[in-house]
Design a protein around this motif. Structure first.
Motif, PDB file in Angstrom:
ATOM      1  N   LEU A  17       0.829  -1.205   0.000  1.00 29.83           N
ATOM      2  CA  LEU A  17       0.000   0.000   0.000  1.00 29.83           C
ATOM      3  C   LEU A  17       0.864   1.255   0.000  1.00 29.83           C
ATOM      4  CD1 LEU A  17      -2.769  -1.070   2.537  1.00 29.83           C
ATOM      5  CD2 LEU A  17      -2.928  -0.971   0.049  1.00 29.83           C
ATOM      6  N   ALA A  18       1.995   1.205   0.688  1.00 27.86           N
ATOM      7  CA  ALA A  18       2.904   2.348   0.693  1.00 27.86           C
ATOM      8  C   ALA A  18       3.454   2.593  -0.701  1.00 27.86           C
ATOM      9  CB  ALA A  18       4.033   2.108   1.689  1.00 27.86           C
ATOM     10  N   MET A  19       3.776   1.525  -1.423  1.00 22.39           N
ATOM     11  CA  MET A  19       4.253   1.684  -2.788  1.00 22.39           C
ATOM     12  C   MET A  19       3.184   2.304  -3.678  1.00 22.39           C
ATOM     13  SD  MET A  19       5.247  -1.193  -5.634  1.00 22.39           S
ATOM     14  CE  MET A  19       6.592  -1.923  -4.699  1.00 22.39           C
ATOM     15  N   VAL A  20       1.949   1.840  -3.525  1.00 18.00           N
ATOM     16  CA  VAL A  20       0.850   2.388  -4.312  1.00 18.00           C
ATOM     17  C   VAL A  20       0.696   3.877  -4.060  1.00 18.00           C
ATOM     18  CG1 VAL A  20      -1.658   2.359  -4.609  1.00 18.00           C
ATOM     19  CG2 VAL A  20      -0.386   0.210  -4.492  1.00 18.00           C
ATOM     20  N   ASN A  21       0.780   4.271  -2.803  1.00 14.57           N
ATOM     21  CA  ASN A  21       0.654   5.693  -2.474  1.00 14.57           C
ATOM     22  C   ASN A  21       1.775   6.511  -3.100  1.00 14.57           C
ATOM     23  OD1 ASN A  21      -1.675   5.337  -0.958  1.00 14.57           O
ATOM     24  ND2 ASN A  21      -0.547   4.989   0.952  1.00 14.57           N
TER      25      ASN A  21
END
Length: 219
Positions: A17-21
């Motif tokens: 999710l951090a990568m997506v953000n």
């Protein structure tokens, strides 16, 4: 622009999710739709290690079922774009495996990029010659199962990122075969399978930073 991240056997994790953000912030404010497609109905499985993740994926899902799920989502996304109507909810399909998790702005466009990691990359590869999917480009990160489908000839632009080596097959031989295919670019990196996943024993922070930035510039 729509961007689909197709996960590895770990599925959705906090680090993914951090990568997506990070990637979402790099895209133009007016355009991106970022989705995650995973094998576990959007549930964070919290696997203890890679062995547990592999066992669960193999016994409960498998590559063929994951590929069919991905196909159903991308077909529906294509129909949505053609009809010029935005999806009503983040649940883009009633697949028994998972739901597509919408993580970004509600904006429609005709461009579509897919990014796959490991088993996710192999699932994308299995669909790369399908003419009914409106995909502009694909990124395949260390999809080791691709080697079993060398009869596939992608019909859309793609970049395969290969690890420095694999324990079960000759990466050099796979690279040579992939470089013969017209629509592909091949990058052979200096890292091992799983370097983009912080839950993998082969995670590499420098590689993660580099390729996250690289993706943000190329999607």
């Amino acid at each position: 622009m729509s961007v689909y991240l197709v996960t590895d056997i770990f599925g959705i994790t906090s680090t993914l999710l951090a990568m997506v953000n990070t990637l979402n912030k790099a895209l133009p404010d007016s355009s991106p739709l970022i989705h995650i497609i995973d094998p576990y109905q959007g549930q964070n499985m919290n696997f203890e290690d890679e062995a547990a993740a592999y066992t669960h994926f193999t016994e409960e899902v498998g590559l063929e079922k994951y590929t069919q799920h991905l196909y159903s989502i991308l077909v529906l996304a294509n129909k949505t774009r053609l009809s010029k109507t935005p999806p009503a909810t983040t649940q883009t399909t009633q697949s028994p495996i998972d739901q597509s998790l919408l993580l970004s702005k509600q904006q429609q466009s005709t461009q579509c990029t897919v990014i796959g990691f490991s088993m996710g990359a192999s699932a994308i590869w299995a669909l790369s010659d399908k003419s009914d999917l409106n995909i502009d480009q694909a990124f395949y990160f260390y999809g080791s199962q691709i080697r079993h489908s060398m009869d596939i000839n992608p019909i859309r632009k793609g970049t395969v990122i290969l690890p420095i080596s694999e324990p079960h097959f000759d990466v050099n031989a796979l690279q040579l075969k992939l470089e013969e295919k017209n629509m592909l670019s091949v990058i052979r990196c200096a890292y091992y399978h799983g370097f983009m996943n912080q839950h993998s024993t082969n995670f590499n922070q420098h590689a993660y930073n580099h390729y996250t930035h690289w993706l943000s510039e190329n999607i």
